[in-house]
Design a protein around this motif. Structure first.
Motif, mmCIF file in Angstrom:
data_model
loop_
_atom_site.group_PDB
_atom_site.id
_atom_site.type_symbol
_atom_site.label_atom_id
_atom_site.label_comp_id
_atom_site.label_asym_id
_atom_site.label_seq_id
_atom_site.Cartn_x
_atom_site.Cartn_y
_atom_site.Cartn_z
ATOM 1 N N THR A 250 0.744 -1.206 -0.150
ATOM 2 C CA THR A 250 -0.046 0.086 0.171
ATOM 3 C C THR A 250 0.850 1.175 0.116
ATOM 4 O O THR A 250 2.087 1.208 0.225
ATOM 5 C CB THR A 250 -0.770 -0.050 1.162
ATOM 6 O OG1 THR A 250 -0.028 0.090 2.217
ATOM 7 C CG2 THR A 250 -1.847 -1.318 1.231
ATOM 8 N N GLY A 251 0.295 2.426 -0.149
ATOM 9 C CA GLY A 251 0.991 3.772 -0.153
ATOM 10 C C GLY A 251 1.222 4.034 -1.425
ATOM 11 O O GLY A 251 1.392 3.385 -2.552
ATOM 12 N N GLU A 252 1.516 5.365 -1.892
ATOM 13 C CA GLU A 252 2.044 5.825 -3.192
ATOM 14 C C GLU A 252 3.212 5.328 -3.621
ATOM 15 O O GLU A 252 4.014 5.052 -2.646
ATOM 16 C CB GLU A 252 2.038 7.478 -2.979
ATOM 17 C CG GLU A 252 0.673 8.030 -2.586
ATOM 18 C CD GLU A 252 0.920 9.838 -2.550
ATOM 19 O OE1 GLU A 252 1.928 10.185 -2.883
ATOM 20 O OE2 GLU A 252 -0.031 10.407 -2.513
ATOM 21 N N GLY A 253 3.285 5.321 -4.953
ATOM 22 C CA GLY A 253 4.681 4.882 -5.520
ATOM 23 C C GLY A 253 4.803 3.378 -5.503
ATOM 24 O O GLY A 253 5.893 2.722 -5.809
ATOM 25 N N SER A 254 3.659 2.712 -4.875
ATOM 26 C CA SER A 254 3.999 1.282 -5.031
ATOM 27 C C SER A 254 4.093 0.272 -6.506
ATOM 28 O O SER A 254 3.186 1.100 -7.319
ATOM 29 C CB SER A 254 2.738 0.571 -4.239
ATOM 30 O OG SER A 254 2.723 -0.850 -4.524
ATOM 31 N N ALA A 255 4.864 -0.470 -6.588
ATOM 32 C CA ALA A 255 5.060 -1.027 -7.885
ATOM 33 C C ALA A 255 4.216 -2.060 -7.978
ATOM 34 O O ALA A 255 4.074 -2.861 -9.073
ATOM 35 C CB ALA A 255 6.529 -1.672 -8.056
ATOM 36 N N PHE A 256 3.324 -2.364 -6.919
ATOM 37 C CA PHE A 256 2.410 -3.607 -7.145
ATOM 38 C C PHE A 256 1.093 -3.208 -6.978
ATOM 39 O O PHE A 256 0.641 -2.439 -6.215
ATOM 40 C CB PHE A 256 2.831 -4.701 -5.971
ATOM 41 C CG PHE A 256 2.009 -5.804 -5.643
ATOM 42 C CD1 PHE A 256 2.552 -6.935 -6.422
ATOM 43 C CD2 PHE A 256 1.000 -6.028 -5.065
ATOM 44 C CE1 PHE A 256 1.822 -7.817 -6.449
ATOM 45 C CE2 PHE A 256 0.028 -7.061 -4.822
ATOM 46 C CZ PHE A 256 0.704 -8.057 -5.726
ATOM 47 N N SER A 257 0.185 -3.560 -7.904
ATOM 48 C CA SER A 257 -0.999 -3.131 -8.238
ATOM 49 C C SER A 257 -2.387 -4.403 -7.907
ATOM 50 O O SER A 257 -3.119 -3.813 -8.067
ATOM 51 C CB SER A 257 -1.282 -2.517 -9.568
ATOM 52 O OG SER A 257 -1.012 -3.311 -10.437
ATOM 53 N N GLY A 258 -1.791 -5.256 -7.234
ATOM 54 C CA GLY A 258 -2.584 -6.446 -7.159
ATOM 55 C C GLY A 258 -3.143 -6.544 -5.911
ATOM 56 O O GLY A 258 -3.421 -7.609 -5.430
#
Length: 337
Positions: free
Chosen positions: A314-322
């Motif tokens: 979680t959080g801004e800039g996360s490279a994981f969207s799943g």
């Protein structure tokens, strides 16, 4: 929804471990099927880039070069090869069920995609549990792929290979009132002497699926030629587990009866049949395992179809969207039993 349609099950040899060439062959087969009036075309398990026979025929140290080549020739779900096949399906207005070795970062999965006649992917699923030696190369799936989807030709689902001998996996699709099922198989030209691995047993469980589920079943399979066997040399000769040919594509009706004309085991092509979904009602009159022939008061069955992820970031800039859906923490709904 159309009650009748023309379907076809592929019996063919991939261009072994050559993703570009097998993609080209796939597009050609879609074109050929469309010219024959086929509306649904079913391809075998791991058609792209071919079933990894080396897992069964070579010691692990001798597999390494083949494993590297296999990874490099396995497509991504969002890659150009799948895009080209989807475009061909849309151009020729043919629905396609495609089996492929899916590359997802550093892992491979034995995947299937149901592609509509407009090129949309209606279902992307992965084999729930790879079989025996397959587990050294492929990862397993969560339950999110155990789905039946609505199509213009009825409710459709797909499974790979020995998923057809797993009673609970099968029942998960029966419970969703599947009408048309694609059974993707590898080449039956290997391990013919082993009773449970040979064509006779595997076709028996495929036919059983049609009877149990009261569904039309398209069994597609790969085959192997003498030239193809040169890809799997042991001490300079083709692996002794390879018998050659191995084409046993079939189509079964909801009463288990065979449909279409089988091809010779060493001949490429596809079996074609015109099916009428109205025949399903008559089959279910005798035995409907998720209707009048069920006993939910005695048996309970739950399928957890929530997608699973190795991390929820979680959080801004996360490279994981799943991230999991908000409802993911809720207990799964029980299915019919």
């Amino acid at each position: 929804m159309s009650e009748t349609m023309r379907v076809a099950a592929v019996q063919a040899e991939p261009v072994w471990f050559d993703l570009a060439a097998t993609t080209e062959k796939t597009v050609s087969m879609i074109e050929e099927a469309a010219a024959a009036g086929v509306e649904l075309l079913a391809f075998p398990e791991t058609w792209l880039p071919g079933y990894p026979i080396f897992l069964w025929s070579h010691p692990v140290p001798e597999q390494l070069a083949s494993i590297d080549r296999y990874h490099r020739n396995s497509p991504r779900i969002d890659g150009p090869e799948l895009a080209r096949i989807r475009e061909a399906a849309a151009r020729r207005k043919v629905s396609v069920v495609l089996g492929f070795s899916e590359r997802d970062q550093g892992s491979l999965y034995m995947s299937q995609a149901i592609i509509s006649a407009d090129g949309t992917i209606l279902l992307h699923r992965r084999k729930l549990k790879p079989t025996h030696a397959e587990r050294t190369l492929f990862g397993e799936s969560d339950g999110s792929g155990l789905q039946v989807v609505d199509t213009p030709f009825g409710r459709m689902g797909a499974l790979n290979c020995w998923e057809h001998i797993q009673p609970l996996v099968k029942f998960a699709l029966y419970a969703q009132h599947e009408q048309v099922h694609v059974a993707g198989w590898p080449c039956f030209g290997i391990f013919q002497e082993h009773p449970s691995l040979g064509a006779e047993a595997c076709l028996a469980v495929t036919r059983t699926y049609a009877i149990e589920g009261s569904a039309f079943v398209l069994a597609s399979c790969q085959m192997i030629s003498e030239e193809g066997a040169q890809q799997f040399l042991v001490n300079g000769s083709p692996s002794p587990i390879i018998d050659g040919g191995g084409g046993y594509a079939r189509i079964f009706g909801p009463d288990g009866g065979p449909l279409g004309d089988p091809l010779p085991t060493d001949q490429e092509g596809f079996i074609v049949a015109d099916i009428d979904l109205g025949a399903i009602a008559m089959a279910k009159t005798f035995a409907d395992p998720v209707g009048h022939y069920s006993r939910p008061d005695v048996f309970g069955f739950t399928v957890d179809r929530r997608p699973r992820h190795v991390a929820v970031l979680t959080g801004e800039g996360s490279a994981f969207s799943g991230a999991l859906d908000p409802e993911a923490a809720a207990p799964p709904e029980p299915m019919l039993a």
